[in-house]
Design a protein around this motif. Structure first.
Motif, PDB file in Angstrom:
ATOM      1  N   TYR A  63       0.841  -1.200   0.000  1.00 18.40           N
ATOM      2  CA  TYR A  63       0.000   0.000   0.000  1.00 18.40           C
ATOM      3  C   TYR A  63       0.877   1.251   0.000  1.00 18.40           C
ATOM      4  CZ  TYR A  63      -4.037   2.959   1.074  1.00 18.40           C
ATOM      5  OH  TYR A  63      -5.032   3.903   1.019  1.00 18.40           O
ATOM      6  N   TRP A 121     -11.582   0.845   5.105  1.00 16.57           N
ATOM      7  CA  TRP A 121     -11.543   1.293   3.722  1.00 16.57           C
ATOM      8  C   TRP A 121     -12.625   2.332   3.481  1.00 16.57           C
ATOM      9  CZ3 TRP A 121      -7.627  -0.375   0.690  1.00 16.57           C
ATOM     10  CH2 TRP A 121      -7.667  -0.032  -0.673  1.00 16.57           C
ATOM     11  N   PRO A 122     -12.367   3.405   2.698  1.00 15.77           N
ATOM     12  CA  PRO A 122     -11.085   3.776   2.077  1.00 15.77           C
ATOM     13  C   PRO A 122     -10.159   4.474   3.068  1.00 15.77           C
ATOM     14  CG  PRO A 122     -12.760   5.375   1.502  1.00 15.77           C
ATOM     15  CD  PRO A 122     -13.460   4.321   2.320  1.00 15.77           C
ATOM     16  N   ARG A 160      -6.040  -4.786  -0.562  1.00 13.13           N
ATOM     17  CA  ARG A 160      -7.108  -4.600   0.421  1.00 13.13           C
ATOM     18  C   ARG A 160      -7.372  -5.886   1.194  1.00 13.13           C
ATOM     19  NH1 ARG A 160     -13.222  -2.217  -0.789  1.00 13.13           N
ATOM     20  NH2 ARG A 160     -13.943  -2.312   1.385  1.00 13.13           N
ATOM     21  N   VAL A 167      -5.859   6.594  -0.865  1.00 14.77           N
ATOM     22  CA  VAL A 167      -6.573   5.708  -1.782  1.00 14.77           C
ATOM     23  C   VAL A 167      -6.709   6.322  -3.169  1.00 14.77           C
ATOM     24  CG1 VAL A 167      -8.937   6.477  -1.276  1.00 14.77           C
ATOM     25  CG2 VAL A 167      -8.507   4.093  -1.936  1.00 14.77           C
TER      26      VAL A 167
END
Length: 271
Positions: free
Chosen positions: A201, A215-216, A236, A220
């Motif tokens: 990430y 999330w998010p 994710r 992102v």
């Protein structure tokens, strides 16, 4: 003879057996890592040495366990140990000297394909360890080493655990890179998956995701610009809060990662 508190402190440009200590490249709570020269062979190496004032029989036993465990993991993406012995009263683990760590590298811009290749090699190292029933427990950028031949090697198996039917622990690892379950003393192969997902990430989004990992997350938007949706879905899944929602181990993660290669690279080139 074991190291004692009466040993003189190690200094840059001093000698330890046949090794000349050239510079200090890392320091943690229990050990210092020096870049050194093997004066007999004329090669550069890294020396990991426990702090003299922290040495106990238990710590030496732990370093020896790390050395034995790592020597069993023969893989091109795992940092090999060339020697582990007591030199002039100090216990030292000797390994090849890297050009830099991933922690150094991610502070500069990285092309998508370079980042993808670095992560592929990291996942391959963890997959081999998991297939050997070893959980690393401390995968972080400082322990991912980059060499001049574009080789990536995962190092520092100092707190690695043998993967039994039930693995217990005391939350050992580095805060910020640990899965929530590992922080609560329940490390597993899924914990390593989580740590690698965090690194992926960061490499594509440019920022670290943070607890509670809902999330998010921050970053992102740049992640979506750089990465194919299938690659984002993989990342994710790897950093899901609940372990049961992650990949069960690194081999499974690596398999899906390789499936995204062509579409991910094509997507990045179109952007």
């Amino acid at each position: 003879m074991a190291a004692t508190k009466t040993l003189a402190p190690l200094r840059v440009r001093s000698r330890l057996g046949k090794y000349r200590l050239d510079r200090r490249i890392g320091e943690g709570g229990f050990a210092t890592v020096f870049a050194a020269t093997d004066t007999l062979l004329g090669i550069k190496v890294a020396l990991k040495i426990p702090h003299a004032d922290a040495v106990t029989p238990a710590l030496i036993a732990e370093f020896r366990r790390e050395a034995r465990l790592t020597m069993q993991l023969d893989h091109p993406n795992i940092l090999p140990i060339r020697d582990a012995s007591i030199i002039d009263g100090y216990f030292a683990i000797v390994s090849p000297l890297a050009k830099e760590t991933l922690d150094d590298r991610i502070k500069r811009r990285i092309k998508f394909e370079t980042a993808f290749d670095i992560l592929t090699q990291l996942f391959a190292a963890a997959a081999y360890a998991h297939d050997s029933n070893v959980i690393h427990c401390d995968i972080k950028p400082e322990n991912v080493l980059l060499f001049d031949d574009n080789r990536v090697r995962l190092g520092d198996f100092g707190i690695a655990k043998a993967a039994m039917a039930t693995v217990s622990g005391a939350g050992t690892g580095t805060v910020g890179f640990m899965s929530p379950d590992q922080a609560m003393g329940r490390p597993s192969k899924r914990s390593d998956v989580f740590s690698m997902g965090l690194i992926a990430y960061r490499m594509f989004a440019g920022v670290w995701p943070e607890y509670p990992f809902e999330w998010p997350m921050a970053g992102v938007a740049p992640l979506r610009r750089r990465a194919h949706p299938d690659l984002i879905a993989l990342i994710r899944k790897s950093i899901a809060f609940a372990p049961r929602h992650r990949y069960r181990d690194a081999p499974q993660m690596l398999k899906d990662w390789e499936k995204t290669r062509l579409k991910a690279i094509r997507f990045s080139r179109r952007r």
